[in-house]
Write a protein that holds these residues in place. Structure first.
Motif, PDB file in Angstrom:
ATOM      1  N   GLY A  78       0.781  -1.224   0.000  1.00 47.92           N
ATOM      2  CA  GLY A  78       0.000   0.000   0.000  1.00 47.92           C
ATOM      3  C   GLY A  78       0.814   1.276   0.000  1.00 47.92           C
ATOM      4  N   ASN A 134       2.087   2.845  -2.634  1.00 53.35           N
ATOM      5  CA  ASN A 134       1.875   3.639  -3.845  1.00 53.35           C
ATOM      6  C   ASN A 134       3.154   3.917  -4.619  1.00 53.35           C
ATOM      7  OD1 ASN A 134      -0.967   3.908  -3.516  1.00 53.35           O
ATOM      8  ND2 ASN A 134      -0.610   5.472  -1.964  1.00 53.35           N
ATOM      9  N   THR A 141      -0.924  -3.769  -4.870  1.00 53.68           N
ATOM     10  CA  THR A 141      -1.856  -3.126  -5.779  1.00 53.68           C
ATOM     11  C   THR A 141      -1.255  -3.169  -7.178  1.00 53.68           C
ATOM     12  OG1 THR A 141      -2.575  -1.623  -4.025  1.00 53.68           O
ATOM     13  CG2 THR A 141      -3.157  -1.038  -6.275  1.00 53.68           C
ATOM     14  N   GLN A 188      -6.454  -3.794  -3.681  1.00 52.30           N
ATOM     15  CA  GLN A 188      -5.337  -4.493  -3.054  1.00 52.30           C
ATOM     16  C   GLN A 188      -5.608  -5.991  -3.060  1.00 52.30           C
ATOM     17  OE1 GLN A 188      -4.628  -2.878   0.869  1.00 52.30           O
ATOM     18  NE2 GLN A 188      -3.047  -1.538   0.075  1.00 52.30           N
ATOM     19  N   LEU A 226       1.124   6.495   7.263  1.00 53.76           N
ATOM     20  CA  LEU A 226       0.658   5.435   6.370  1.00 53.76           C
ATOM     21  C   LEU A 226       0.869   4.067   7.019  1.00 53.76           C
ATOM     22  CD1 LEU A 226      -0.438   4.875   3.487  1.00 53.76           C
ATOM     23  CD2 LEU A 226       1.947   4.538   2.778  1.00 53.76           C
ATOM     24  N   GLY A 230      -3.191  -1.652   4.349  1.00 52.18           N
ATOM     25  CA  GLY A 230      -4.506  -1.074   4.541  1.00 52.18           C
ATOM     26  C   GLY A 230      -4.515   0.430   4.339  1.00 52.18           C
ATOM     27  N   ASP A 231      -5.691   1.019   4.537  1.00 47.96           N
ATOM     28  CA  ASP A 231      -5.905   2.431   4.258  1.00 47.96           C
ATOM     29  C   ASP A 231      -5.613   3.294   5.474  1.00 47.96           C
ATOM     30  OD1 ASP A 231      -6.684   1.880   1.650  1.00 47.96           O
ATOM     31  OD2 ASP A 231      -8.759   1.506   2.245  1.00 47.96           O
ATOM     32  N   VAL A 232      -5.664   4.599   5.274  1.00 44.58           N
ATOM     33  CA  VAL A 232      -5.217   5.573   6.266  1.00 44.58           C
ATOM     34  C   VAL A 232      -6.106   5.587   7.506  1.00 44.58           C
ATOM     35  CG1 VAL A 232      -4.158   7.056   4.528  1.00 44.58           C
ATOM     36  CG2 VAL A 232      -6.572   7.376   5.129  1.00 44.58           C
ATOM     37  N   SER A 259      -9.050   2.677  11.313  1.00 41.95           N
ATOM     38  CA  SER A 259      -8.558   2.594   9.954  1.00 41.95           C
ATOM     39  C   SER A 259      -9.708   2.908   9.008  1.00 41.95           C
ATOM     40  CB  SER A 259      -8.024   1.190   9.653  1.00 41.95           C
ATOM     41  OG  SER A 259      -9.094   0.305   9.391  1.00 41.95           O
ATOM     42  N   SER A 260      -9.369   3.185   7.757  1.00 43.16           N
ATOM     43  CA  SER A 260     -10.394   3.405   6.737  1.00 43.16           C
ATOM     44  C   SER A 260     -10.626   2.146   5.910  1.00 43.16           C
ATOM     45  CB  SER A 260      -9.980   4.566   5.826  1.00 43.16           C
ATOM     46  OG  SER A 260      -9.845   5.760   6.567  1.00 43.16           O
ATOM     47  N   THR A 261     -10.069   1.023   6.371  1.00 45.40           N
ATOM     48  CA  THR A 261     -10.157  -0.237   5.633  1.00 45.40           C
ATOM     49  C   THR A 261     -11.410  -1.001   6.025  1.00 45.40           C
ATOM     50  OG1 THR A 261      -7.747  -0.390   5.551  1.00 45.40           O
ATOM     51  CG2 THR A 261      -8.985  -2.402   5.112  1.00 45.40           C
TER      52      THR A 261
END
Length: 283
Positions: free
Chosen positions: A31, A33, A57, A77, A104, A108-110, A143-145
């Protein structure tokens, strides 16, 4: 799709216009990027090999006969290898003082502030650069996941720095992003033990507790497991190894929600009980 350990199968959808010469396929690890591992492929399907166990990803673009290229198209992902069931992981490694919402995770997401909590409350990387703390009461971050299934566990290594009377580090699961609802399992300094709660629409109900020896040194690994309507909290450390301390039946929260929640009271960069890591894993 998943292949053998270290492999991932892919399928490309051809562009609707233009004559394709071949495709450029890349992937980013964990994750971050940062895309590399460039491959030029001519087939619409195939297998990437040699991937590390992690989340990846993929992105692809078509190289056209007129010299042009299509925009990058991105996959969701995908998990590879032994980490296939991990959908969130943070070892809280970073620059000391970095706010959690600017940090980060490893997988997973932020991070985000949970609904109905104060955005100004800080959760940040500690002075060692390898853990997290929260600095005020009623702080809660998630988390935002989104979990793909409601059956999973959230686990954290708690690291003792010092005793604070109101300290209550907690891990959370099935958190609803738009409401103050979640299950949580925490260490309570005031109660000298571990407690299991549910919060539904802002109303907290204690589901169970087990009093233990005071947490005064080292680390303890705590786990909140949600398997259908069976909700349990366990600890792996100190005098008790891998034992479910609290197990209840409750069906108040059935949606998967998000995982990776942390809550704390009045810690600082060097004091209190910190989060050394946090992992969310599908059962």
């Amino acid at each position: 799709a998943f292949g053998d350990p270290g492999e991932v199968d892919y399928t490309i959808t051809a562009p609707v216009s233009g004559t394709v010469v071949n495709y450029t396929l890349e992937y980013a690890v964990g994750g971050n990027n940062i895309y590399s591992n460039n491959s030029t492929v001519s087939s619409l399907s195939g297998t990437l090999t040699g991937l590390a166990s992690n989340f990846h990803t993929l992105r692809v673009r078509a190289n056209l006969s007129d010299g042009g290229v299509t925009p990058w198209a991105f996959s969701a992902q995908v998990a590879v290898g032994n980490d296939a069931n991990i959908f969130f992981l943070d070892n809280f490694t970073g620059v000391a003082g970095t706010s959690l919402i600017n940090h980060l995770p490893d997988i997973g997401d932020v991070w985000s502030v949970q609904s109905n909590y104060i955005p100004a409350v800080v959760a940040a990387i500690n002075s060692s650069g390898n853990g997290a703390f929260t600095d005020a009461g009623s702080s809660c971050f998630r988390s935002s996941t989104l979990a793909s299934d409601a059956d999973y566990y959230v686990e954290s290594v708690l690291e003792f720095k010092s005793t604070i009377s109101a300290d209550a580090p907690a891990i959370c699961g099935r958190m609803l992003a738009g409401a103050d609802s979640m299950y949580l399992f925490r260490w309570s300094q005031a109660a000298a033990g571990y407690q299991l709660f549910k919060i539904v629409g802002g109303t907290a109900t204690q589901l169970g507790a087990t009093l233990l020896a005071v947490f005064i040194s080292g680390t303890n690994t705590i786990r909140l497991t949600m398997n259908g309507s069976t909700i349990s909290g366990s600890i792996n450390g100190g005098a008790i190894e891998g034992v479910n301390l609290v197990t209840v039946t409750d069906s108040s929260l059935v949606a998967p929600g998000v995982a990776g929640g942390i809550r704390g009271n009045n810690q600082s960069r060097t004091t209190g009980i910190h989060f050394a890591s946090l992992t969310a894993v599908l059962l």
